[in-house]
Design a protein around this motif. Structure first.
Motif, PDB file in Angstrom:
ATOM      1  N   GLY A 177       6.803  12.916  42.744  1.00  0.00           N
ATOM      2  CA  GLY A 177       5.608  13.970  42.972  1.00  0.00           C
ATOM      3  C   GLY A 177       6.161  15.150  44.256  1.00  0.00           C
ATOM      4  N   ASP A 178       7.150  14.655  44.667  1.00  0.00           N
ATOM      5  CA  ASP A 178       7.920  15.629  45.624  1.00  0.00           C
ATOM      6  C   ASP A 178       8.676  16.755  44.885  1.00  0.00           C
ATOM      7  OD1 ASP A 178       6.771  14.060  47.631  1.00  0.00           O
ATOM      8  OD2 ASP A 178       8.751  13.185  48.473  1.00  0.00           O
ATOM      9  N   TYR A 179       8.885  17.972  45.661  1.00  0.00           N
ATOM     10  CA  TYR A 179       9.355  18.983  45.013  1.00  0.00           C
ATOM     11  C   TYR A 179       9.964  19.852  46.222  1.00  0.00           C
ATOM     12  CZ  TYR A 179       5.136  21.273  45.483  1.00  0.00           C
ATOM     13  OH  TYR A 179       3.864  21.824  46.106  1.00  0.00           O
ATOM     14  N   ASN A 180      10.807  20.802  45.954  1.00  0.00           N
ATOM     15  CA  ASN A 180      11.238  21.688  46.812  1.00  0.00           C
ATOM     16  C   ASN A 180      10.980  23.255  46.378  1.00  0.00           C
ATOM     17  OD1 ASN A 180      12.711  23.271  49.243  1.00  0.00           O
ATOM     18  ND2 ASN A 180      14.225  21.734  49.313  1.00  0.00           N
ATOM     19  N   CYS A 181      10.285  24.110  46.997  1.00  0.00           N
ATOM     20  CA  CYS A 181       9.941  25.537  46.549  1.00  0.00           C
ATOM     21  C   CYS A 181      11.338  26.318  46.322  1.00  0.00           C
ATOM     22  CB  CYS A 181       9.039  26.118  47.607  1.00  0.00           C
ATOM     23  SG  CYS A 181       7.445  25.408  47.291  1.00  0.00           S
ATOM     24  N   LEU A 182      11.484  27.400  45.781  1.00  0.00           N
ATOM     25  CA  LEU A 182      12.528  28.151  45.605  1.00  0.00           C
ATOM     26  C   LEU A 182      12.874  29.031  47.181  1.00  0.00           C
ATOM     27  CD1 LEU A 182      11.918  29.450  42.120  1.00  0.00           C
ATOM     28  CD2 LEU A 182      13.927  27.896  42.972  1.00  0.00           C
ATOM     29  N   PRO A 188      20.727   9.600  39.056  1.00  0.00           N
ATOM     30  CA  PRO A 188      19.764   9.933  38.109  1.00  0.00           C
ATOM     31  C   PRO A 188      19.471   9.139  37.054  1.00  0.00           C
ATOM     32  CG  PRO A 188      21.707  11.505  37.913  1.00  0.00           C
ATOM     33  CD  PRO A 188      22.029  10.389  38.990  1.00  0.00           C
ATOM     34  N   ASP A 189      18.275   8.965  36.367  1.00  0.00           N
ATOM     35  CA  ASP A 189      17.824   8.034  35.478  1.00  0.00           C
ATOM     36  C   ASP A 189      17.757   6.637  36.019  1.00  0.00           C
ATOM     37  OD1 ASP A 189      17.894  10.265  33.661  1.00  0.00           O
ATOM     38  OD2 ASP A 189      19.812   9.700  32.920  1.00  0.00           O
ATOM     39  N   GLN A 190      18.670   6.044  36.777  1.00  0.00           N
ATOM     40  CA  GLN A 190      18.612   4.714  37.023  1.00  0.00           C
ATOM     41  C   GLN A 190      17.484   4.603  38.472  1.00  0.00           C
ATOM     42  OE1 GLN A 190      22.078   5.345  36.837  1.00  0.00           O
ATOM     43  NE2 GLN A 190      22.692   3.881  35.304  1.00  0.00           N
ATOM     44  N   GLU A 191      17.880   5.700  39.415  1.00  0.00           N
ATOM     45  CA  GLU A 191      17.089   5.335  40.643  1.00  0.00           C
ATOM     46  C   GLU A 191      15.833   6.540  40.614  1.00  0.00           C
ATOM     47  OE1 GLU A 191      20.103   3.548  43.873  1.00  0.00           O
ATOM     48  OE2 GLU A 191      20.403   5.746  43.579  1.00  0.00           O
ATOM     49  N   TYR A 192      16.100   7.496  39.727  1.00  0.00           N
ATOM     50  CA  TYR A 192      14.886   8.568  39.811  1.00  0.00           C
ATOM     51  C   TYR A 192      14.922   9.383  38.521  1.00  0.00           C
ATOM     52  CZ  TYR A 192      18.242  12.182  40.980  1.00  0.00           C
ATOM     53  OH  TYR A 192      19.327  13.249  40.665  1.00  0.00           O
ATOM     54  N   THR A 193      13.722  10.114  38.115  1.00  0.00           N
ATOM     55  CA  THR A 193      13.685  10.983  37.070  1.00  0.00           C
ATOM     56  C   THR A 193      13.114  12.109  37.468  1.00  0.00           C
ATOM     57  OG1 THR A 193      11.649  10.132  36.165  1.00  0.00           O
ATOM     58  CG2 THR A 193      13.796   9.073  35.120  1.00  0.00           C
ATOM     59  N   GLY A 194      13.532  13.470  36.901  1.00  0.00           N
ATOM     60  CA  GLY A 194      13.021  14.644  37.248  1.00  0.00           C
ATOM     61  C   GLY A 194      13.790  15.052  38.382  1.00  0.00           C
ATOM     62  N   GLY A 195      13.482  15.792  39.253  1.00  0.00           N
ATOM     63  CA  GLY A 195      14.204  16.340  40.519  1.00  0.00           C
ATOM     64  C   GLY A 195      15.512  16.827  39.911  1.00  0.00           C
ATOM     65  N   THR A 250      19.951  38.300  43.988  1.00  0.00           N
ATOM     66  CA  THR A 250      19.591  37.452  45.132  1.00  0.00           C
ATOM     67  C   THR A 250      19.250  36.258  44.488  1.00  0.00           C
ATOM     68  OG1 THR A 250      18.329  39.487  46.055  1.00  0.00           O
ATOM     69  CG2 THR A 250      17.337  37.069  46.327  1.00  0.00           C
ATOM     70  N   MET A 251      19.874  35.340  44.921  1.00  0.00           N
ATOM     71  CA  MET A 251      19.790  33.797  44.614  1.00  0.00           C
ATOM     72  C   MET A 251      18.720  32.870  45.306  1.00  0.00           C
ATOM     73  SD  MET A 251      22.959  33.008  42.404  1.00  0.00           S
ATOM     74  CE  MET A 251      22.244  31.861  41.432  1.00  0.00           C
ATOM     75  N   ARG A 252      17.993  31.960  44.664  1.00  0.00           N
ATOM     76  CA  ARG A 252      17.000  31.175  45.579  1.00  0.00           C
ATOM     77  C   ARG A 252      17.490  29.702  44.826  1.00  0.00           C
ATOM     78  NH1 ARG A 252      13.899  35.447  45.577  1.00  0.00           N
ATOM     79  NH2 ARG A 252      13.554  36.362  47.501  1.00  0.00           N
ATOM     80  N   HIS A 253      17.216  28.783  45.563  1.00  0.00           N
ATOM     81  CA  HIS A 253      17.403  27.319  45.027  1.00  0.00           C
ATOM     82  C   HIS A 253      16.180  26.407  45.553  1.00  0.00           C
ATOM     83  CE1 HIS A 253      19.120  27.268  49.119  1.00  0.00           C
ATOM     84  NE2 HIS A 253      18.475  26.088  49.146  1.00  0.00           N
ATOM     85  N   GLY A 254      15.896  25.490  44.776  1.00  0.00           N
ATOM     86  CA  GLY A 254      14.808  24.450  44.992  1.00  0.00           C
ATOM     87  C   GLY A 254      15.209  23.126  44.037  1.00  0.00           C
ATOM     88  N   VAL A 255      14.102  22.334  44.004  1.00  0.00           N
ATOM     89  CA  VAL A 255      14.263  21.105  43.437  1.00  0.00           C
ATOM     90  C   VAL A 255      12.927  20.960  42.519  1.00  0.00           C
ATOM     91  CG1 VAL A 255      14.446  18.587  43.611  1.00  0.00           C
ATOM     92  CG2 VAL A 255      15.605  20.115  45.122  1.00  0.00           C
ATOM     93  N   SER A 256      13.169  20.686  41.099  1.00  0.00           N
ATOM     94  CA  SER A 256      11.872  20.232  40.451  1.00  0.00           C
ATOM     95  C   SER A 256      11.300  19.081  40.754  1.00  0.00           C
ATOM     96  CB  SER A 256      12.237  20.405  39.040  1.00  0.00           C
ATOM     97  OG  SER A 256      13.157  19.310  38.595  1.00  0.00           O
ATOM     98  N   PRO A 257       9.797  18.902  40.483  1.00  0.00           N
ATOM     99  CA  PRO A 257       9.369  17.679  41.026  1.00  0.00           C
ATOM    100  C   PRO A 257       9.951  16.418  40.487  1.00  0.00           C
ATOM    101  CG  PRO A 257       7.596  19.156  39.978  1.00  0.00           C
ATOM    102  CD  PRO A 257       9.240  19.714  39.861  1.00  0.00           C
ATOM    103  N   ILE A 258      10.188  15.463  41.410  1.00  0.00           N
ATOM    104  CA  ILE A 258      10.432  14.043  41.015  1.00  0.00           C
ATOM    105  C   ILE A 258       9.339  13.468  40.397  1.00  0.00           C
ATOM    106  CG2 ILE A 258      11.107  11.882  42.040  1.00  0.00           C
ATOM    107  CD1 ILE A 258      12.621  15.082  43.266  1.00  0.00           C
ATOM    108  N   ARG A 275      15.113  10.277  45.388  1.00  0.00           N
ATOM    109  CA  ARG A 275      16.079  10.968  45.198  1.00  0.00           C
ATOM    110  C   ARG A 275      16.586  11.325  46.589  1.00  0.00           C
ATOM    111  NH1 ARG A 275      17.151  16.577  45.426  1.00  0.00           N
ATOM    112  NH2 ARG A 275      18.473  17.350  43.552  1.00  0.00           N
ATOM    113  N   TYR A 276      17.732  11.181  46.949  1.00  0.00           N
ATOM    114  CA  TYR A 276      18.385  11.455  48.322  1.00  0.00           C
ATOM    115  C   TYR A 276      19.301  12.487  48.129  1.00  0.00           C
ATOM    116  CZ  TYR A 276      16.091   7.652  51.162  1.00  0.00           C
ATOM    117  OH  TYR A 276      15.415   6.974  51.755  1.00  0.00           O
TER     118      TYR A 276
END
Ligand SMILES: [Fe+2]
Length: 221
Positions: A119-124, A145-152, A197-205, A210-211
């Motif tokens: 449910g966690d995520y990081n806005c752009l 990925p896949d083994q320890e978390y999906t999404g993200g 202009t570039m921004r970054h973020g993370v899609s919802p886990i 995920r660390y």
């Protein structure tokens, strides 16, 4: 080398940490004495999840990686700033650059450890911490990925002048490093360079935990 950084604003570096190193670094998360501050992203409307900024002295692996990666990036950083018509004359080694940051009142460490759960995520966003900004930062995946978390997935958007934005999604393998641009990308046009202009973020886990390790090269005010 770094061809994709220039073409797309990010560059996959391949593995930069072993699995054992990833697990050792992420295990530090519980050791609060290692960190100078903890940010609850929801509190600042940055997203959901949390991260902690390491305190100096940095853990040995983190210090070593930051010191190793900087000289590879510094020559690109100088050409990058020149292409953007922005000031930036970055010395070739990290200690000299950090001394420059400290002289300008930026002396707090910026490397950070991020922890996302379902449910966690990081806005752009962009990471700027004062007047002195190194144009690149490195993100290292510490979980499988896949083994320890999906999404993200790591998300990058590029806002182009008079055009719609473009997005990239990057699935980070454990131990893999990705260089991203902190703020702008110079794009060669018919009349010289223009900037996007570039921004970054993370899609919802979607599940699991995920660390990631974030290596920012300038220190913070
Ligand atoms: Fe960030």
């Amino acid at each position: 080398m770094m061809e994709n950084l220039w073409k797309q604003g990010y560059q996959r570096l391949g593995p930069v940490l072993t699995r054992e190193e990833c697990e050792a670094v992420r295990a530090l998360y519980a050791d609060t004495a290692r960190f100078r501050s903890r940010i609850d992203m929801a509190r600042y409307q940055f997203g959901r999840g949390e991260y902690q900024y390491f305190a100096y002295p940095l853990p040995r692996i983190v210090e070593k990686l930051r010191r190793q990666l900087y000289p590879e990036l510094a020559p690109h950083a100088n050409r990058w700033m020149q292409a953007l018509s922005l000031p930036g004359d970055f010395p070739s080694d990290l200690p000299a650059f950090l001394e420059h940051c400290h002289e300008h009142g930026q002396s707090r460490p910026t490397p950070l450890l991020l922890r996302y759960r379902a449910g966690d995520y990081n806005c752009l966003h962009q990471d700027l911490y004062g007047d002195i900004v190194f144009p690149f930062q490195v993100i290292v995946g510490l979980s499988r990925p896949d083994q320890e978390y999906t999404g993200g997935e790591l998300l990058l958007t590029e806002q182009r002048p008079r055009a719609q934005s473009m997005g990239h999604a990057v699935r980070l393998e454990q131990g893999e490093g990705v260089v991203i641009t902190t703020r702008y990308r110079p794009v060669e046009g018919s009349r010289g360079f223009y900037r996007t202009t570039m921004r970054h973020g993370v899609s919802p886990i979607l599940s699991g935990e995920r660390y990631t390790l974030g290596l920012i090269f300038h220190d913070a005010a």
